[in-house]
Scaffold this motif. Sequence first.
Motif, PDB file in Angstrom:
ATOM      1  N   MET A   1      -5.320 -10.791 103.288  1.00 39.23           N
ATOM      2  CA  MET A   1      -4.692 -10.931 101.968  1.00 39.23           C
ATOM      3  C   MET A   1      -5.695 -10.596 100.879  1.00 39.23           C
ATOM      4  O   MET A   1      -6.746 -11.197 100.783  1.00 39.23           O
ATOM      5  N   ILE A   3      -6.403 -10.197  96.727  1.00 43.01           N
ATOM      6  CA  ILE A   3      -5.871 -10.605  95.422  1.00 43.01           C
ATOM      7  C   ILE A   3      -6.187  -9.531  94.395  1.00 43.01           C
ATOM      8  O   ILE A   3      -7.345  -9.158  94.208  1.00 43.01           O
ATOM      9  N   LEU A  11      -3.908 -16.299  87.862  1.00 41.21           N
ATOM     10  CA  LEU A  11      -4.339 -17.518  88.544  1.00 41.21           C
ATOM     11  C   LEU A  11      -5.405 -18.232  87.723  1.00 41.21           C
ATOM     12  O   LEU A  11      -5.360 -19.444  87.511  1.00 41.21           O
ATOM     13  N   VAL A  14      -3.948 -19.941  84.642  1.00 41.97           N
ATOM     14  CA  VAL A  14      -3.261 -21.207  84.948  1.00 41.97           C
ATOM     15  C   VAL A  14      -4.279 -22.337  85.068  1.00 41.97           C
ATOM     16  O   VAL A  14      -4.140 -23.401  84.467  1.00 41.97           O
ATOM     17  N   ILE A  15      -5.338 -22.061  85.833  1.00 40.93           N
ATOM     18  CA  ILE A  15      -6.345 -23.097  86.062  1.00 40.93           C
ATOM     19  C   ILE A  15      -7.023 -23.486  84.745  1.00 40.93           C
ATOM     20  O   ILE A  15      -7.177 -24.655  84.415  1.00 40.93           O
ATOM     21  N   CYS A  16      -7.410 -22.434  83.950  1.00 38.48           N
ATOM     22  CA  CYS A  16      -8.114 -22.705  82.689  1.00 38.48           C
ATOM     23  C   CYS A  16      -7.231 -23.467  81.711  1.00 38.48           C
ATOM     24  O   CYS A  16      -7.679 -24.396  81.049  1.00 38.48           O
ATOM     25  N   SER A  17      -5.937 -23.061  81.619  1.00 38.37           N
ATOM     26  CA  SER A  17      -5.065 -23.747  80.664  1.00 38.37           C
ATOM     27  C   SER A  17      -4.937 -25.219  81.041  1.00 38.37           C
ATOM     28  O   SER A  17      -4.858 -26.092  80.175  1.00 38.37           O
ATOM     29  N   GLY A  18      -4.924 -25.497  82.350  1.00 42.00           N
ATOM     30  CA  GLY A  18      -4.896 -26.892  82.802  1.00 42.00           C
ATOM     31  C   GLY A  18      -6.091 -27.636  82.271  1.00 42.00           C
ATOM     32  O   GLY A  18      -5.972 -28.741  81.727  1.00 42.00           O
ATOM     33  N   VAL A  19      -7.269 -27.020  82.403  1.00 43.03           N
ATOM     34  CA  VAL A  19      -8.503 -27.676  81.958  1.00 43.03           C
ATOM     35  C   VAL A  19      -8.499 -27.857  80.433  1.00 43.03           C
ATOM     36  O   VAL A  19      -8.785 -28.922  79.911  1.00 43.03           O
TER      37      VAL A  19
ATOM     38  N   ILE B 249      -6.162 -21.534  97.868  1.00 43.37           N
ATOM     39  CA  ILE B 249      -5.791 -20.958  96.569  1.00 43.37           C
ATOM     40  C   ILE B 249      -4.514 -21.603  96.045  1.00 43.37           C
ATOM     41  O   ILE B 249      -4.418 -21.983  94.881  1.00 43.37           O
ATOM     42  N   VAL B 252      -5.287 -25.103  94.650  1.00 43.52           N
ATOM     43  CA  VAL B 252      -6.010 -25.075  93.375  1.00 43.52           C
ATOM     44  C   VAL B 252      -5.086 -24.653  92.238  1.00 43.52           C
ATOM     45  O   VAL B 252      -5.037 -25.292  91.178  1.00 43.52           O
ATOM     46  N   VAL B 253      -4.296 -23.574  92.473  1.00 34.98           N
ATOM     47  CA  VAL B 253      -3.393 -23.099  91.426  1.00 34.98           C
ATOM     48  C   VAL B 253      -2.323 -24.144  91.121  1.00 34.98           C
ATOM     49  O   VAL B 253      -2.003 -24.415  89.966  1.00 34.98           O
ATOM     50  N   GLY B 256      -3.840 -26.812  89.052  1.00 34.27           N
ATOM     51  CA  GLY B 256      -4.051 -26.315  87.693  1.00 34.27           C
ATOM     52  C   GLY B 256      -2.756 -26.290  86.921  1.00 34.27           C
ATOM     53  O   GLY B 256      -2.679 -26.753  85.783  1.00 34.27           O
TER      54      GLY B 256
END
Lengths: 209, 450
Positions: A1, A3, A11, A14-19, B249, B252-253, B256
């Motif tokens: 797979m 990315i 991706l 999404v993670i950064c906006s959460g933080v 992954i 984690v996503v 988040g």
Amino acid sequence: MKIQGIQSFILLLVICSGVVLTGCKSEGNNPGREYAPQMYHSVPYESLSQIKDEAAGTWLSNREDEKGEFYNSNPNNPHKMNMREPVEGTVARTSNGYLPYRIHKDSLAWAAKYLKNPLPNNEAILADGKSLYLKFCSACHGEKGKADGKVSEVFMGVAAYDKGQVKTATEGHIYHVITHGKGLMGSHASQLNIEERWKIVRYVQTLQK
Amino acid sequence: MDSTYRHMGMHNMVKHLSKVTALLSVFLFVSLVTKGQDTSATAEVIVEQPAEGPAEDPNGISADPAIIASGKTIFENNCYQCHRVHKQWTGPALKDVYDRQSIPWLISFIKNSQKVIQSGDEYAVNLYNEYSKTVMPNHTFLKDADIMSILAYIKAESANVPVEDTTTTTSGDGNQVAQTQDSPYLTVIFGFLIVVLVLMVIVLGITITLLTKYLKGKQDLDEADKELVEQKLDIQGIFKSTTFMAFVIFIVVALGAKTAIDSLFLVGVQQGYAPSQPIAFSHKIHAGQYEIDCNYCHTGVTKSKNANIPSANICMNCHTSVKTESSEIKKIYAALDYNPETKEYGSKQKPIEWVRVHNLPDLAYFNHSQHVKVAGIECQTCHGPIEEMDVVRQHSKLTMGWCINCHRETEVNTKGNAYYDKLMEVHQKHSKEPMKVEDIGGLECSKCHY
């Protein structure tokens, strides 16, 4: 797979906006972010939420006086307060037509002798009196007026209603003491209006026995 | 005995031993945890009352039990409010008071203290100043004989060691003190048990290893035994597989995204906001420990839209005499320009700038009296356990959904309120359900937004 670039960007976003968004949460001294600040802050002077900082909310301000959007203080009042005391000598208009109690603090003996309770002695008045007594008196004087309220552990010299001179105190005496205080007890006139004080008098009389 | 049978037995034994080891470890943990909570028998304090010998008194104070008893009644009725025998109260402790001044002096002071002070008696003036000019009321209604019986009671009490005082001061946390005192035997027993358990776990561990080795040495093992002996993990392989990567992954996503969505819902919600205040007022002490009703200070709560922040004169109902030395209380004095020495207020008063905790948006209307007086809702329903908070924290969300939900679920408090009679009548015509707030317009937009 594998990315791809865009996918990994999404991706990461999404993670950064959460933080980042967790920073909007309120905690301790930080009230957090507001959703629509212009609808949250009062435009008229708000008596219990005063903002003295003239720059508060400058970033979205369109005020004519060029002050911050949230600035909310009345410059014409002492200490720029929004709250004001009524003009001295103001008489509150009450539905039952009570006039202010003007007997001087030192005239306890006169009040004890001549003052009479304008309220009837009935169940409803006693029930109201009891409910008020439990809120405003029992912390010191105790639930049954035996001077055993929790505060009496640290506040010395609390009177028991069924002891000594207090046992025979008249309704006028009790009313005068609630209004002006006596000894270490302070005035409760700012917390209780005239009618409420007379209701409490009715109930306290039942505790003198 | 058949060898396979024996091997099967060995296999089971290893299994059982592992189970026993696990159980023992759990027991070890539990016993360690419960030990902290264990309470030993509460210690009882028995204090003997010192025997009192009848002695001639130079002041003529009686030791007659009948007089002492009547003195006790008079003391409790007229003096107890401000005086204790062994403790300083509003006035001085009265132990051995008859040794400090003559009987005639005491009688005249008790009857009219101001007269003695104004006569310029040095002792009386000093006393008056020492007790920050607190006036002792006149007791002209007391006869000389009454005062003598009070003194008789004080004399009898003076001889008593203040047992009463020690019990009253410790009664509050007496139980806690007893709880923390573990008996030494218990500690020793627990220590011993723990050592034994640890040893057992070690021994069992060794036994398991030995038995597994023994099984390995045997050639004629069946499938089940082989499996047990050859337990090994291919850790590297797992970490490198695509399934694992995708899983990580995804986790984690997902986390988040969840944090992001949760945080978005918290924008504009100040739940948990607990600003520090200019004076470190503690609701835990006032409302919790001393059980002062919320309404005593928040006087508007039954009468107006706002519960109100109490004005400093309400603080001063108690703090003219409670904790007058505290640095926090001195901030109130400073704001009121109050001089605790002279007990007078100056003219340079300034407001105390409390920080508002509950900032309901200006777009919504809320009325305290409607909820507290009419509906009879407890303060804690919305404000949470205020009586346990040193620093007040916004407990509820105060969002529209939170308001609406309560209006859907709560029955209208119609009891003894004639205002609701007609509404109730109409409601009962078309519904058998109890009348909720939503039934009388509790969800109308214009109720709160206008």
